[in-house]
Design a protein around this motif. Structure first.
Motif, short mmCIF file in Angstrom:
data_model
loop_
_atom_site.label_atom_id
_atom_site.label_comp_id
_atom_site.label_asym_id
_atom_site.label_seq_id
_atom_site.Cartn_x
_atom_site.Cartn_y
_atom_site.Cartn_z
N THR A 1 0.83 -1.19 0.00
CA THR A 1 0.00 0.00 0.00
C THR A 1 0.87 1.25 0.00
O THR A 1 1.85 1.34 0.72
N LEU A 2 0.51 2.20 -0.83
CA LEU A 2 1.23 3.47 -0.92
C LEU A 2 0.96 4.28 0.34
O LEU A 2 -0.20 4.48 0.73
N ARG A 3 2.03 4.75 0.98
CA ARG A 3 1.85 5.60 2.16
C ARG A 3 1.20 6.92 1.73
O ARG A 3 1.50 7.46 0.68
N GLU A 4 0.30 7.42 2.55
CA GLU A 4 -0.45 8.64 2.23
C GLU A 4 0.45 9.85 1.96
O GLU A 4 0.21 10.59 1.00
N PRO A 5 1.51 10.09 2.76
CA PRO A 5 2.38 11.24 2.44
C PRO A 5 3.02 11.14 1.05
O PRO A 5 3.21 12.15 0.38
N VAL B 1 11.24 13.93 -1.02
CA VAL B 1 11.23 14.36 0.38
C VAL B 1 10.29 13.47 1.20
O VAL B 1 10.61 13.08 2.33
N ALA B 2 9.16 13.09 0.64
CA ALA B 2 8.22 12.23 1.37
C ALA B 2 8.81 10.86 1.64
O ALA B 2 8.60 10.28 2.70
N VAL B 3 9.57 10.34 0.69
CA VAL B 3 10.16 9.01 0.86
C VAL B 3 11.42 9.07 1.71
O VAL B 3 11.62 8.23 2.59
N LEU B 4 12.27 10.06 1.51
CA LEU B 4 13.60 10.08 2.13
C LEU B 4 13.76 11.09 3.25
O LEU B 4 14.75 11.04 3.98
N GLY C 1 9.78 0.82 -0.63
CA GLY C 1 10.59 0.07 -1.58
C GLY C 1 12.06 0.43 -1.61
O GLY C 1 12.75 0.13 -2.58
N ILE C 2 12.57 1.03 -0.55
CA ILE C 2 13.98 1.42 -0.47
C ILE C 2 14.80 0.36 0.27
O ILE C 2 15.94 0.11 -0.07
N VAL C 3 14.20 -0.24 1.28
CA VAL C 3 14.87 -1.21 2.14
C VAL C 3 14.13 -2.54 2.10
O VAL C 3 12.89 -2.56 2.02
N GLU C 4 14.89 -3.63 2.17
CA GLU C 4 14.31 -4.97 2.30
C GLU C 4 14.66 -5.50 3.69
O GLU C 4 15.77 -5.26 4.19
N ARG C 5 13.73 -6.22 4.26
CA ARG C 5 13.92 -6.82 5.58
C ARG C 5 13.85 -8.33 5.42
O ARG C 5 12.85 -8.86 4.95
#
Length: 142
Positions: A8-12, A26-29, A74-78
């Motif tokens: 799901t896409l974060r609202e910000p 800016v919203a992602v990072l 989608g920047i980090v994998e856990r």
């Protein structure tokens, strides 16, 4: 509709998309410690505790929240390994690895800014020490 590859896409982030690409970035990072997290993960995947120590004075709550947001975006994998105690390793996705030149540019800009704008304004005794870039054992990315 969401699946494992498209959470799901974060609202910000959705709102930023309606404005411009800079706002999406800016919203992602943007946010506490996110670029520092990415900076350290550029060197190698890291376990949660090691990442927390490398990042610096971040609380566990904030580190967890930022890692979850970076994962959602989608920047980090856990990766969780079925061990006792559980082993969790964080790494960058291809999208996260693509940030390398920007992280390096921001790191260089920050050093230059500190030298020109922060150090001259510090009290004489505070200006004698070197700025903290990262712990000595945290890697070579400076």
């Amino acid at each position: 509709m969401t699946d494992e590859n498209h959470p799901t896409l974060r609202e910000p982030v959705r709102r930023a998309y309606e404005v411009c690409p800079v706002e999406v970035s800016v919203a992602v990072l943007g946010g506490a410690w996110k670029m520092t997290i990415v900076k350290h993960l550029l060197d190698a995947p890291m376990r949660y505790g090691a990442l927390g120590r490398a990042v610096g004075p971040v609380t566990p709550r904030v580190l967890t929240r930022q890692l979850r947001e970076l994962e959602s975006d989608g920047i980090v994998e856990r990766a969780v390994f079925p061990e006792v105690p559980p082993k969790v390793v964080y790494s960058l996705t291809e999208q996260g690895k693509a940030l390398a030149p920007f992280v390096e540019a921001l790191n260089d800009w920050g050093k230059n800014y500190a030298e020109q704008m922060i150090v001259p304004r510090l009290p004489p005794s505070a200006g004698d020490s070197e700025p903290v870039d990262e712990p000595a054992d945290a890697g070579s990315r400076r």
